[in-house]
Write a protein that holds these residues in place. Structure first.
Motif, short mmCIF file in Angstrom:
data_model
loop_
_atom_site.label_atom_id
_atom_site.label_comp_id
_atom_site.label_asym_id
_atom_site.label_seq_id
_atom_site.Cartn_x
_atom_site.Cartn_y
_atom_site.Cartn_z
N LEU A 181 0.83 -1.20 0.00
CA LEU A 181 0.00 0.00 0.00
C LEU A 181 0.86 1.26 0.00
O LEU A 181 0.54 2.24 -0.67
CB LEU A 181 -0.93 0.01 1.22
N VAL A 182 1.95 1.22 0.76
CA VAL A 182 2.87 2.36 0.77
C VAL A 182 3.48 2.55 -0.62
O VAL A 182 3.53 3.67 -1.14
CB VAL A 182 3.98 2.15 1.82
N ARG A 183 3.91 1.45 -1.22
CA ARG A 183 4.50 1.53 -2.56
C ARG A 183 3.49 2.08 -3.55
O ARG A 183 3.83 2.92 -4.39
CB ARG A 183 4.98 0.14 -3.00
N ARG A 184 2.24 1.62 -3.46
CA ARG A 184 1.21 2.07 -4.38
C ARG A 184 0.99 3.59 -4.25
O ARG A 184 0.87 4.31 -5.25
CB ARG A 184 -0.10 1.32 -4.11
N CYS A 185 0.93 4.10 -3.01
CA CYS A 185 0.72 5.53 -2.79
C CYS A 185 1.89 6.35 -3.31
O CYS A 185 1.70 7.43 -3.88
CB CYS A 185 0.51 5.80 -1.29
N ILE A 186 3.10 5.82 -3.13
CA ILE A 186 4.28 6.52 -3.64
C ILE A 186 4.22 6.62 -5.17
O ILE A 186 4.45 7.69 -5.75
CB ILE A 186 5.57 5.80 -3.20
N VAL A 226 0.53 10.04 -4.02
CA VAL A 226 -0.39 10.41 -2.94
C VAL A 226 0.42 10.87 -1.73
O VAL A 226 1.26 10.11 -1.25
CB VAL A 226 -1.29 9.22 -2.54
N PRO A 227 0.20 12.09 -1.21
CA PRO A 227 0.90 12.51 0.01
C PRO A 227 0.60 11.54 1.14
O PRO A 227 -0.56 11.20 1.39
CB PRO A 227 0.32 13.90 0.28
N ILE A 242 1.92 17.91 1.70
CA ILE A 242 0.97 18.40 0.70
C ILE A 242 1.47 19.72 0.11
O ILE A 242 1.39 19.95 -1.10
CB ILE A 242 -0.43 18.57 1.33
N ALA A 243 2.00 20.59 0.98
CA ALA A 243 2.49 21.90 0.52
C ALA A 243 3.77 21.77 -0.30
O ALA A 243 3.97 22.50 -1.27
CB ALA A 243 2.71 22.80 1.72
N THR A 244 4.66 20.83 0.11
CA THR A 244 5.95 20.67 -0.57
C THR A 244 6.20 19.19 -0.85
O THR A 244 6.91 18.52 -0.09
CB THR A 244 7.10 21.25 0.29
N PRO A 245 5.62 18.65 -1.91
CA PRO A 245 5.73 17.21 -2.18
C PRO A 245 7.16 16.73 -2.37
O PRO A 245 7.45 15.55 -2.13
CB PRO A 245 4.92 17.04 -3.47
#
Length: 357
Positions: A143-148, A152-153, A319-322
């Motif tokens: 799930l972490v890999r997918r979000c990266i 996704v922040p 979110i402000a600085t990805p």
């Protein structure tokens, strides 16, 4: 039966209608209704706009705002066990910090197989959450890999992952184990066991490593380890039974969390083992009501609420600085001494296996 005269057409009140009722322009209403820009408007106008919105029954269309501005101002929080008392204070900390910045929270209990977890994450993303706080992560988590990969922040809380690719807020598990082992050694214990959590989860591994290092530093040659399959009372009971069957001379147990320690209490009751007279126990997390147990549980108190606050702040920064480098915040625990630990009992030669055939 509904007649024609009973049916009503429900129409949504618009910002322009609120503006007309408050005698201001629509842009002023938008600023007032946005907590991030409300401070730009005078108090008297703010009161007038809010009163008009309430009178007219105005409700903001968050989805439409997200489509227009690219942000929903909602954060998804994913928990591994919503019934575990550890997580409510973490969620409270997250909610407090996000509410101060005008964000809401959407909570999900992420359980089951990986495909089920991915489906729940997808449902979160379909609702256009601006980012995710995961308390569910394993050391190598798809799930972490997918979000990266999806950009996704993301922030991990009370969990870590092996790659160090995302921000984390965690407890200092090595310090936890140093405090626990030092306390038991000070009470004269030399046969100390660790009931470890599952090693696929970072907290399980780090607490095991911390225990082993602390035992070595204190010269505790008689330390042993048994692994609980989960961070649950049932898994703790099974691991404790396995431990005591194999090592009858153990005089103290450091459990990887409080639920595992509660499993030990069940085994002691079933086998009529006195705690702390025969075996001392230390938990980890300081869940509510531990002081009501018999005996009250000595444990490591974790800064759960602060953990949540820090995770929320890290996510807002993300979110402000990805592109910012991922930070890792480590919070210090505190040893809370209660009635489940006492001076070590004398270990008999028979229990220690001395002179056995």
């Amino acid at each position: 039966m509904t007649t024609k005269s009973d049916t009503r057409t429900v129409t949504r009140v618009t910002i322009r209608e609120v503006a007309a009722a408050a005698s201001v322009n629509a842009s002023t209403v938008s600023r007032v209704l946005n907590p991030a820009t409300r401070h730009l408007i005078g108090d008297e106008v703010v009161r007038r706009v809010l009163a008009a919105a309430k009178t007219l029954g105005y409700r903001q269309n968050r989805l439409a705002a997200a489509l227009r501005g690219g942000q929903s101002r909602v954060i998804g929080v994913c928990l591994p066990d919503i019934e575990n008392p550890v997580f409510p204070p973490i969620v409270c900390g997250i909610t407090e910090a996000l509410a101060a910045e005008g964000y809401g929270v959407l909570i999900a209990n992420i359980v089951g197989k990986v495909k089920d977890q991915e489906r729940l994450i997808e449902q979160m993303l379909e609702r256009r959450v601006d980012g995710l706080v995961l308390a569910t992560a394993a050391r190598q988590d798809p799930l972490v890999r997918r979000c990266i990969l999806d950009g996704v922040p993301l922030v991990l809380v009370n969990r870590g992952e092996d790659g160090g690719q995302v921000p984390e807020v965690v407890n200092d598990d090595f310090l936890s184990m140093r405090l626990a082992v030092a306390h038991l050694v000070g009470l004269g214990h030399t046969r100390i066991a660790h009931l470890a959590g599952p090693q696929r989860i970072a907290t399980g591994l780090s607490r095991l490593q911390g225990f082993q290092i602390a035992a070595q530093q204190h010269g505790v040659a008689g330390s042993v380890v048994a692994e609980a399959a989960e961070f649950t009372r049932e898994a703790g009971r099974a691991a404790c039974e396995q431990l005591l069957d194999a090592h009858r001379d153990v005089t103290a147990i450091v459990a990887a969390n409080d639920l595992i320690a509660l499993g030990c209490y069940e085994v002691f009751a079933a086998r009529r083992i006195a705690c702390p007279g025969a075996i001392s126990v230390i938990g980890h997390n300081d869940m509510p009501l531990l002081d009501m147990l018999n005996p009250p549980l000595t444990t490591l108190r974790i800064q759960h609420r602060e953990m949540g606050r820090q995770a929320a702040r890290l996510l807002l920064g993300r979110i402000a600085t990805p592109s910012a480098a991922p930070l890792r915040i480590t919070l210090a625990p505190e040893l809370v001494i209660r009635g489940s630990t006492a001076a070590a009992r004398a270990v008999s030669r028979k229990a220690a296996g001395v002179g056995a055939a």
